[in-house]
Design an enzyme around this catalytic site. Structure first.
Site, short mmCIF file in Angstrom:
data_model
loop_
_atom_site.label_atom_id
_atom_site.label_comp_id
_atom_site.label_asym_id
_atom_site.label_seq_id
_atom_site.Cartn_x
_atom_site.Cartn_y
_atom_site.Cartn_z
N GLU A 152 59.93 53.69 -65.97
CA GLU A 152 59.50 52.36 -65.53
C GLU A 152 59.86 51.32 -66.59
O GLU A 152 59.54 51.48 -67.76
CB GLU A 152 57.98 52.34 -65.27
CG GLU A 152 57.54 51.03 -64.64
CD GLU A 152 56.12 51.09 -64.08
OE1 GLU A 152 55.38 52.04 -64.40
OE2 GLU A 152 55.77 50.16 -63.31
N ASP A 167 55.98 47.57 -60.24
CA ASP A 167 55.08 47.28 -59.12
C ASP A 167 55.13 45.79 -58.81
O ASP A 167 56.01 45.08 -59.28
CB ASP A 167 53.66 47.77 -59.47
CG ASP A 167 53.17 47.20 -60.79
OD1 ASP A 167 53.74 46.18 -61.26
OD2 ASP A 167 52.23 47.75 -61.37
N TYR A 203 45.26 49.50 -67.02
CA TYR A 203 46.64 48.98 -67.02
C TYR A 203 47.00 48.39 -68.37
O TYR A 203 47.83 48.92 -69.09
CB TYR A 203 46.80 47.98 -65.87
CG TYR A 203 46.38 48.60 -64.56
CD1 TYR A 203 47.25 49.41 -63.85
CD2 TYR A 203 45.07 48.46 -64.08
CE1 TYR A 203 46.85 50.05 -62.69
CE2 TYR A 203 44.66 49.09 -62.91
CZ TYR A 203 45.56 49.88 -62.22
OH TYR A 203 45.15 50.52 -61.09
N ASP A 256 55.44 42.43 -63.40
CA ASP A 256 55.37 42.99 -64.75
C ASP A 256 56.35 44.14 -64.98
O ASP A 256 56.97 44.26 -66.03
CB ASP A 256 53.92 43.47 -64.94
CG ASP A 256 53.75 44.40 -66.09
OD1 ASP A 256 53.99 43.94 -67.21
OD2 ASP A 256 53.39 45.56 -65.88
#
Ligand SMILES: *[C@@H]1O[C@H](CO)[C@@H](O)[C@H](O)[C@H]1NC(C)=O
Ligand SMILES: *[C@@H]1O[C@H](CO)[C@@H](O)[C@H](O)[C@H]1NC(C)=O
Ligand SMILES: *[C@@H]1O[C@H](CO)[C@@H](O)[C@H](O)[C@H]1NC(C)=O
Ligand SMILES: *[C@@H]1O[C@H](CO)[C@@H](O)[C@H](O)[C@H]1NC(C)=O
Ligand SMILES: *[C@@H]1O[C@H](CO)[C@@H](O)[C@H](O)[C@H]1NC(C)=O
Ligand SMILES: *[C@@H]1O[C@H](CO)[C@@H](O)[C@H](O)[C@H]1NC(C)=O
Length: 530
Positions: free
Chosen positions: A503, A111, A259, A108
Site C-alpha cells: 500500500e 482507500d 489508523y 491518504d
C-alpha cells in the site's frame, strides 16, 4: 506529556539556565578541543570540501517526474488539468453536511479516506522540499506541478478550519470505507466529516496543519501574497488552538487509533513553532522552542527517526538552519545555546545514520529498516533529512561532522541518501523498483482501490472486492506510488491484499519527491526561505 502553556521566565529559572548555559559552553568547548586535536594528528591544513559532480542526474530527474504524479492519482474533488486518464471527479459532497467544502484534498493511501494528520504532514514535507529544492524542480519542469499539488491540499486545509477552535481532521468513516472496495468516482457511501474542537482537542493534528500552512505560506509568498497571508493567518490561529487546548487527537477521537494513532503532540508543537518562526521571523517562536518548552519537549541528545508520527528529527534539522546560516544577534545567549542543542541532536541523528553500529537497523541490501508496516518511510524520510543536512554543510562550508571519534564529510551523508534512493529505484536484492511507473520491474499489484478497478466497470460497495481478489495485475497505473516496501530480509510480496507492503501513502511520495529533488543536482541551498 502535557503542554505547558505558561511561560517560564521567573528569576529562579534564569539562574538555572545560566548554570546550564555555562555547562554547555564547557562541554561543547571540550568536544571541540578533542575534535581539533584529532583533526591535526591527521591533517595539517583544512582540506577542500569534497563535492559531488556538477550537472543534472538523469535518473533522479526521471524519478522526480514520476513521483510527483502520485499526488494527481490521489486527488479528491472536481479535478482541474487532470493528468491521470483513469481518474475523474469524486468526493464532491465532502463536508456538505457540516456546511464546509471539503471536496479537495487527497486520499491518504489505497482507500478513500481523507485523514487530516498524514495529509497535512504530506503538505509540510512537500512545501519543505519546494523551499529547499525548488530550483532543481524548476530545472526539470516540475516546480509548478509540485506547487499545484501542495495547493490542492492547502485549499482543503483552509476550508477545514472554518472557525478558531474547529478543525476538520477527517472525511469518511474508516469502518464503512474499509468494508467497500470501489473507485472513488463510484462511491456513494456516507462520508462524514469529523472535527477536533475545544471539548475534543487535537494539538498534534492542529499543529501539523499549522506547520503545513506556515511552510506553504513561504512557498506562495512571492507569487501569490494574498494566499500566502491567508495561510499564515490560519497557521497562527491553529497553533494557538493547539497550544491553548492541549490534547492528543486520537484520545479525543478514539476510532482513529486503528489508523493514525498519535503518540503525542509535543513534537508537532515544536515543529509548528519552527515553521512559524521561518514564516514570520517572530522571535516569540524561538523562545517557544528554546527556553519555554525546549527542555521539556525537545529530547535533546536523543535522536529519533522522522516519520508521520514523530517530527522531532525534522524540527532539529529545520532549526539547524538558523545555526548554520547565521544567528540573529538579537537572540539571547541562552536561546542560542538551546538552538545549538537542536543542531547537535540533528548531528547525532546523522551519526546514527552513518555509523556502522546502525547496521542492526539496516537490511543486508543497505536499506534503513525499522518497521514492517510501510518500511520505506523511515529510509526515505531520513534520507531526505540527510541530503538537506549535507546541503546545509556544503552551503555553509562546514567540512566535517564529528561522530564518536571519527570525522565524516557532507559527501558521506549525500552518499547515504543516494544509497537509499537507489535502493528504492531498483538497486536492491529483488532488483525491484518500489516507485511505481519507474523502470520495468515495479509492483503490479499495488493495494489501491482506484488502480485495481477498470474504469468502465460498475461496482457497488461489496462486489468491488472481486477486483481485490482478481489474480490479474492492476488495470490502472498508480504512477508515482511509493509502496510500503520490503521485509527486513529484502524480500517483497507483490500481492494486492498485502497492504502491509503493497500500500502506498501520500507522505511516502512527499519524502521521495524531497529526496530525489535534492539529488537531481548539487547546488547550494538558499540561506533564507524569505
Ligand atoms: C466537538 O468534536 C467532537 C468530536 O469530533 C464532536 O463529537 C462534537 O460534536 C464537537 N462539538 C461541537 C460543539 O460541534
Ligand atoms: C495509541 O497510542 C497510545 C499512546 O501511545 C497507546 O496508549 C494506545 O494503546 C494506542 N492505541 C492503539 C490501538 O494502538
Ligand atoms: C538481480 O540482478 C542481478 C544482476 O543483474 C542478478 O545477479 C540477480 O540474480 C538478480 N536478482 C533477482 C532476484 O532477480
Ligand atoms: C473475495 O475473496 C474472499 C476471500 O477469498 C471471498 O470471501 C469473497 O467472497 C470474494 N469476493 C468477491 C466479490 O469475489
Ligand atoms: C522474509 O521475511 C518474511 C517476514 O518475516 C518471511 O515471511 C519470509 O519467509 C522471509 N523470506 C525469506 C526468503 O527468508
Ligand atoms: C485480505 O487480507 C485480510 C487480512 O490479512 C483478510 O482478512 C482478508 O480476508 C483478505 N481478503 C481477501 C479478499 O483475500
Amino acid at each position: 506529556m502535557e503542554a505547558k502553556t505558561k511561560s517560564t521566565s521567573d528569576s529562579d529559572e534564569w539562574h538555572w539556565w545560566l548554570l546550564v548555559a555555562a555547562m554547555v559552553v564547557l562541554v561543547t568547548g571540550a568536544a571541540y578541543v578533542t575534535m581539533w586535536r584529532n583533526f591535526h594528528e591527521h591533517r595539517h591544513e583544512v582540506p577542500q570540501i569534497r563535492r559531488p559532480p556538477e550537472g543534472f542526474v538523469q535518473k533522479y530527474s526521471e524519478a522526480l517526474r514520476v513521483s510527483t504524479q502520485f499526488f494527481d492519482v490521489q486527488k479528491s474533488g472536481k479535478l482541474e488539468n487532470n493528468r491521470i486518464e483513469w481518474r475523474g471527479d469524486s468526493g464532491l459532497n465532502d463536508g456538505k453536511d457540516e456546511n464546509v467544502d471539503l471536496s479537495k484534498g487527497m486520499y491518504d493511501a489505497g482507500d478513500l479516506m481523507k485523514f487530516g494528520f498524514p495529509m497535512a504532514f504530506t503538505a509540510t514535507v512537500l512545501a519543505w522540499s519546494i523551499l529547499e529544492y525548488g530550483q532543481h524542480m524548476e530545472a526539470v519542469n516540475e516546480l509548478k506541478h509540485a506547487q499545484q499539488s501542495l495547493k490542492w491540499i492547502t485549499d482543503y486545509l483552509i476550508n477545514a478550519h472554518p472557525s478558531d477552535n474547529v478543525l476538520y481532521i477527517q472525511v469518511g468513516d474508516p469502518e464503512i470505507d474499509h468494508k467497500c472496495w470501489q473507485r472513488p468516482e463510484a462511491s456513494t457511501e456516507k462520508r462524514p466529516a469529523t472535527q477536533v474542537n475545544n471539548s475534543h482537542p487535537g494539538s498534534d493534528v492542529a499543529s501539523e496543519t499549522a506547520a503545513a500552512m506556515a511552510a506553504a505560506s513561504l512557498v506562495f509568498k512571492n507569487q501569490d501574497p494574498g494566499y500566502s497571508k491567508l495561510l499564515l493567518g490560519h497557521a497562527q490561529k491553529l497553533f494557538e488552538f493547539a497550544n491553548n487546548y492541549p490534547g492528543v487527537y486520537s484520545k479525543s477521537i478514539p476510532i482513529i487509533q486503528e489508523y493514525y494513532n498519535s503518540s503525542g503532540f509535543v513534537d508537532e508543537l515544536l515543529w509548528a513553532a519552527s515553521w512559524l518562526y521561518h514564516a514570520t521571523g517572530d522571535h516569540d517562536y524561538i523562545r517557544y522552542v528554546t527556553v519555554v518548552h525546549g527542555n521539556a519537549f525537545a529530547n535533546w541528545g536523543d535522536p529519533t527517526w522522522f516519520s508521520w508520527d514523530n517530527k522531532l528529527a525534522g524540527t532539529q534539522v529545520l532549526l539547524s538552519r538558523i545555526n548554520f546560516f547565521g544567528m540573529d544577534t538579537r537572540i539571547p545567549i541562552v536561546e542560542s545555546m538551546n538552538l545549538q542543542m537542536y543542531r547537535r541532536t540533528a548531528e547525532a541523528l546523522m551519526c546514527t545514520i552513518l555509523l556502522p553500529s546502525a547496521t542492526k537497523e539496516k537490511t543486508n541490501g543497505g536499506l534503513i529498516w525499522l518497521n514492517e508496516w510501510d518500511s520505506l518511510q523511515y529510509a526515505i524520510g531520513n534520507a531526505f533529512l540527510a541530503v538537506v543536512f549535507s546541503d546545509y554543510m556544503f552551503t555553509s562550508k562546514t567540512p566535517y561532522l564529528y561522530c564518536n571519534g571519527k570525522l565524516y564529510e557532507p559527501i558521506n551523508l549525500r552518499d547515504f541518501a543516494i544509497s537509499q534512493a537507489d535502493y528504492v529505484l531498483g538497486n536492491n536484492p529483488m532488483n525491484m523498483s518500489y516507485l511505481v511507473g519507474y523502470g520495468l520491474n515495479y509492483p503490479k499489484y499495488v493495494h489501491h482501490r482506484g488502480a485495481s478497478i477498470p474504469v468502465g466497470s460498475i461496482t457497488s460497495c461489496q462486489d468491488g472486492f472481486k477486483w481485490l481478489n482478481s489474480t490479474r495485475p492492476n488495470p490502472n497505473l498508480a504512477i508515482g506510488a511509493v509502496v510500503g516496501g520490503p521485509f527486513l530480509n529484502d524480500t517483497y510480496i507483490d500481492s494486492r491484499n498485502n497492504s502491509m507492503q503493497a500500500e502506498p501513502t501520500t507522505y511516502n511520495s512527499a519524502f521521495f519527491v524531497g529526496l530525489v529533488s535534492g539529488l537531481v543536482a548539487s547546488t547550494s541551498v538558499v540561506r533564507s526561505f524569505t
